[in-house]
Motif scaffolding. Sequence first.
Motif, PDB file in Angstrom:
ATOM      1  N   ARG A 211      11.194  -3.998  -3.099  1.00 36.11           N
ATOM      2  CA  ARG A 211      11.495  -2.574  -3.252  1.00 36.11           C
ATOM      3  C   ARG A 211      11.225  -1.858  -1.932  1.00 36.11           C
TER       4      ARG A 211
ATOM      5  N   GLU B  91       2.118   5.027   1.612  1.00 37.85           N
ATOM      6  CA  GLU B  91       1.766   4.747   0.223  1.00 37.85           C
ATOM      7  C   GLU B  91       1.210   3.347   0.036  1.00 37.85           C
TER       8      GLU B  91
ATOM      9  N   ASP C  72       1.808   5.884  -5.413  1.00 34.61           N
ATOM     10  CA  ASP C  72       1.688   4.468  -5.078  1.00 34.61           C
ATOM     11  C   ASP C  72       0.397   4.187  -4.325  1.00 34.61           C
TER      12      ASP C  72
END
Length: 880
Positions: free
Chosen positions: A674, A754, A778
């Motif tokens: 991701r 993050e 996150d």
Amino acid sequence: SKWVYSFGAGHNEGRADMRDLLGGKGANLAEMASIGLPVPPGFTITTEVCTAFYENARRYPDELRGQVADALSRVETAVGLRFGDRAKPLLVSVRSGARVSMPGMMDTVLNLGLNDDTVQGLAAASNDERFAWDSYRRFIQMYGSVVLGVDHHRFEEIIETTKHDAGVTEDTALTAADWQRVVAGYKDMVAQETGKPFPEAPEDQLWGAIGAVFGSWMNPRANTYRRLHDIPASWGTAVNVQAMVFGNMGNDCATGVCFTRDPSTGENIFYGEYLVNAQGEDVVAGIRTPQPLSAARAKPDEKPMETVLPNAYDELMRVRETLERHYRDMQDIEFTVQQNKLYMLQTRNGKRTAAASLRIAVEMANEGLIDREEAVKRVNPSALDQLLHPTLDPKAKRTLLSKGLPASPGAASGTIVFNADEAELRAGKGEAVVLVRIETSPEDIHGMHAARGIVTTRGGMTSHAAVVARGMGRPCVAGAGGITVDYGAQTLTAGGHVLRAGETITLDGATGEVFVGSVAMIEPKLSGDFATLMEWADEFRRMKVRTNAETPLDAETARKFGAEGIGLCRTEHMFFDPARIGAVRQMIMAADERGRRVALEKLLPFQREDFTDLFRIMAGLPVTVRLLDPPLHEFLPHADAELEEVAQALGADIEAMRRRAAELAEANPMLGHRGCRLGISYPEIYEMQARAIFEGALAVAKETGAAPVPEIMIPLVGTRRELEITRAQVDKVAREVFAAAGTTLEYLVGTMIELPRAALVADRIAEVADFFSFGTNDLTQTVFGLSRDDAGKFLPHYVESGILPKDPFVSIDVDGVGAMVRIAVEGGRKTKHDLKLGICGEHGGDPSSIAFCEQVGLDYVSCSPYRVPVARLAAAQAAL
Ligand code: PEP
Ligand code: MG
């Protein structure tokens, strides 16, 4: 040392700002007395005595007895009465008073000093035998239950027997002789229950009551309350001893409580109630109906104080003025009238609703009582959130179904639907629906939008449902684990209720409660005061406030609330539109880069239009667009049947489709393929998005003459190299687009911070970044190693039992996640002293996290649209 502080009768040793030492009640009694208000004289035993008491195995400091005796004799002289005197007895009240008012502790003993002798003096002074004996029995009852721990039923029994013997049914029908019998009965009973005679000596009574107050500081109820409210045991409580005044000595006597302004609306009116011929606890006990203060507010059958006790009322009005001018805040007062003379027994800043707090702050500033800065400080930012949404009518009846997390404020009622398409369909026909899901995913967005409210049974405060609902301003209860959803049977089960699709429920997103059926609601009214306070807040604010938004509607809402740009546009939310999801899936299914580019070519015009819309709405303001972040499998359907449908629509082979879906499945997707990792594997995705951004921005520049400044944001970067590679893709596209258009545009490329590694090497990442935006959702997940999507199962327990002070997904964990943010700020600014810094995690809308952002020197916070006013106010308060 000094353990006792006198007040009243011209000898005031305390002040309002000494509440740590004297407790709230004691400090304010001294303050009122010193500004000339009629306060019965008395004294306060300090909180330090409480602390010393517990440090010394429950023994008082040596000098205490002497100091209490001196203070008491000063009171005696002031009122011309003596403690224990048969002819002219002094009676006192003994009250606890901590720094903050604290339920669970011993509260009050009245009429202390009465015994078989002094009751005669009271009878003579009041010229009322019955009153004297009634006061005496009240004292034994109060003292017996709160100091000696005798069950209050034992007292009731004796009254009942006496009434029975006297052949009457009402207390008021008992005579002086009856009350005298009650007193005798009480004393026998107490002696039996406690094994000791009831203390006759006023001195013993006083020390008994003082001991009970200090003892109650450590009782289990007080301990629990302190734990829940973060009150340290070391604060201790004070004890206030004060000459009694009687509101129950006849019809020229009264007692009452009032607020200097209306605590529910904030209106500048005197608001309160009183009872003629009554003592404090009668008002609370609710046996008689209290009457209004002002004649203007009275109904025809009511007896307002203004007409019944006009002199005392006038005096009370003057006191109201004086108190507000002096304290410069709305006061909550207790008073007693004895023989037409007013006495003040307490004042404190009054509790108020969110709406009242706003109105009072603005009006007091306009009246010149406080300045604007003070007005801005006075309103709790979280209260604003409440004002922007409908709320449940507090008077409405309700049946609780279950409780989850208060994920997005506001109340909503509607019929239960279990899937997003159904929600959209029914809402389209005008039905109010509540979407109930185990959890939501980006596929459900259209249904969430169509629903009045959302309930999920799994997930925490940053779960998909919570984040998206807040963004849309939809009320949401998340992680209601007490509800079991059966999609197949189309039912939900909770607490013995089984509800089917189509039945009505109501949720309160501010409390996390879900109710059976519909509950009446109150619509919000945004007053002019709201806009005024917001303007004032903006004068004091340093940080900018942006919004997290990707739809034109959300962007417009946020601008109306005063957003100064977009701090996070999550582009993946744009991919689920029915018109594009096909192309997205085609891109995912493509066997090679060429295939992906064909699909991306179809997406380009859609994305360009998205960005053009956002740039237009945010004309002249910065817009941060985050390139694709979630793992690709999120865009594929989960059920096999749907997979088949999609395969058909795409003209793809179902087997190949299944294979691809299996390939994309990840054990731990949030740490998987991701963020920028996608952009590195499939550069063509980020290239398409960058092109759409630049072309959209150029179009708006041409159309409006004011060029937007796009800020392109790369997610989930952990190394300098990752940002360098993805940034090069973006820069290359910029050059191509600008060359084709024959013009250029200013833009920034930056990253989210993050991941812990990104924070630790922020100095190097900053070499290739124009800005950082802290993705604290996150970051909290990765610093704690705590899944955003699963924490709801155990995190509430962590918070309730004090393992964590607050849900770290709601309010930033300053010690851990905050430390990581500090490291990144320092690292980033070491490399680039003017590096632009913001936050776009959910914490950007949380007041205490905003205070932290101010401390570390961020340039802006970004939050969901309905939080924008909250953030503007919180940012102003943080700067003051
Ligand atoms: C974050 O992680 O804080 C963030 C803003 O991104 P998202 O919530 O979309 O993961
Ligand atoms: Mg993130």
